[in-house]
Design an enzyme around this catalytic site. Sequence first.
Site, PDB file in Angstrom:
ATOM      1  N   HIS A  64      13.358  49.102 -80.124  1.00  0.00           N
ATOM      2  CA  HIS A  64      14.617  48.650 -79.541  1.00  0.00           C
ATOM      3  C   HIS A  64      15.091  49.677 -78.518  1.00  0.00           C
ATOM      4  O   HIS A  64      14.780  50.867 -78.615  1.00  0.00           O
ATOM      5  CB  HIS A  64      15.676  48.486 -80.625  1.00  0.00           C
ATOM      6  CG  HIS A  64      15.423  47.329 -81.538  1.00  0.00           C
ATOM      7  ND1 HIS A  64      16.424  46.762 -82.287  1.00  0.00           N
ATOM      8  CD2 HIS A  64      14.302  46.632 -81.831  1.00  0.00           C
ATOM      9  CE1 HIS A  64      15.932  45.763 -82.996  1.00  0.00           C
ATOM     10  NE2 HIS A  64      14.635  45.675 -82.746  1.00  0.00           N
ATOM     11  N   GLU A  66      17.940  51.099 -78.022  1.00  0.00           N
ATOM     12  CA  GLU A  66      18.720  52.198 -78.589  1.00  0.00           C
ATOM     13  C   GLU A  66      17.820  53.234 -79.256  1.00  0.00           C
ATOM     14  O   GLU A  66      18.058  54.445 -79.146  1.00  0.00           O
ATOM     15  CB  GLU A  66      19.738  51.681 -79.616  1.00  0.00           C
ATOM     16  CG  GLU A  66      20.744  50.703 -79.064  1.00  0.00           C
ATOM     17  CD  GLU A  66      20.312  49.249 -79.197  1.00  0.00           C
ATOM     18  OE1 GLU A  66      21.190  48.379 -79.219  1.00  0.00           O
ATOM     19  OE2 GLU A  66      19.088  48.971 -79.294  1.00  0.00           O
ATOM     20  N   CYS A  94      21.842  46.375 -83.502  1.00  0.00           N
ATOM     21  CA  CYS A  94      21.531  45.737 -84.774  1.00  0.00           C
ATOM     22  C   CYS A  94      21.783  46.734 -85.904  1.00  0.00           C
ATOM     23  O   CYS A  94      22.071  47.906 -85.659  1.00  0.00           O
ATOM     24  CB  CYS A  94      20.075  45.262 -84.776  1.00  0.00           C
ATOM     25  SG  CYS A  94      18.880  46.613 -84.843  1.00  0.00           S
ATOM     26  N   CYS A  97      19.533  49.867 -85.609  1.00  0.00           N
ATOM     27  CA  CYS A  97      19.927  50.786 -84.539  1.00  0.00           C
ATOM     28  C   CYS A  97      21.267  51.449 -84.839  1.00  0.00           C
ATOM     29  O   CYS A  97      21.431  52.656 -84.642  1.00  0.00           O
ATOM     30  CB  CYS A  97      19.980  50.050 -83.208  1.00  0.00           C
ATOM     31  SG  CYS A  97      18.349  49.528 -82.632  1.00  0.00           S
TER      32      CYS A  97
END
Length: 179
Positions: A64, A66, A94, A97
């Site tokens: 991801h 992040e 999410c 993260c």
Amino acid sequence: MKIMNEKMQEHERWMHLALIEAETALLHGEFPVGCVLVHDEKVLASGQRVHSSNNSGRVNEMDHAEMLALRAFLDSAPTIAPQEVTVYATMEPCLMCFSTLILNGIRKIVYAYEDVMGGGTNLPLTMLNPLYASMKIEIVPAVLRRESLILFQKFFSNPENTYWQGSLLANRTLETIKT
């Protein structure tokens, strides 16, 4: 009021950079999430979602934006206190993260588009174990939300992009086109 406008302008300035990361991800057929980490008026690290499309060869749920930006920050600026860093992400982080960011000391998160399916910023930290319950996190939602929403609409409107197609997030994102 002037201070609020100045703060919002600052958030928008950095979110524009996260949107560029997201646009690049979208151009590569990836889920359009971009992220920048900012400290003292300077971008420390950035990331964009990778390995969300079948053409990447190694689809996974770890790469991801992040996570990649956080790793780059930790590798390149280990002397900067994480609690002084602001995360700008084009989508609400999410749960994975969000947890990783706060466990690594990040205390301010600004995002553009809410993740109705898996967003983690509404996690009730005070109801969890002491490690989390004592954390004070500042969340700023909906900064350049419309610009981010457009990227997600483009992604979900493209039948070649199969990532999260038919999900609550995809359906809600596409429904906003009709309204």
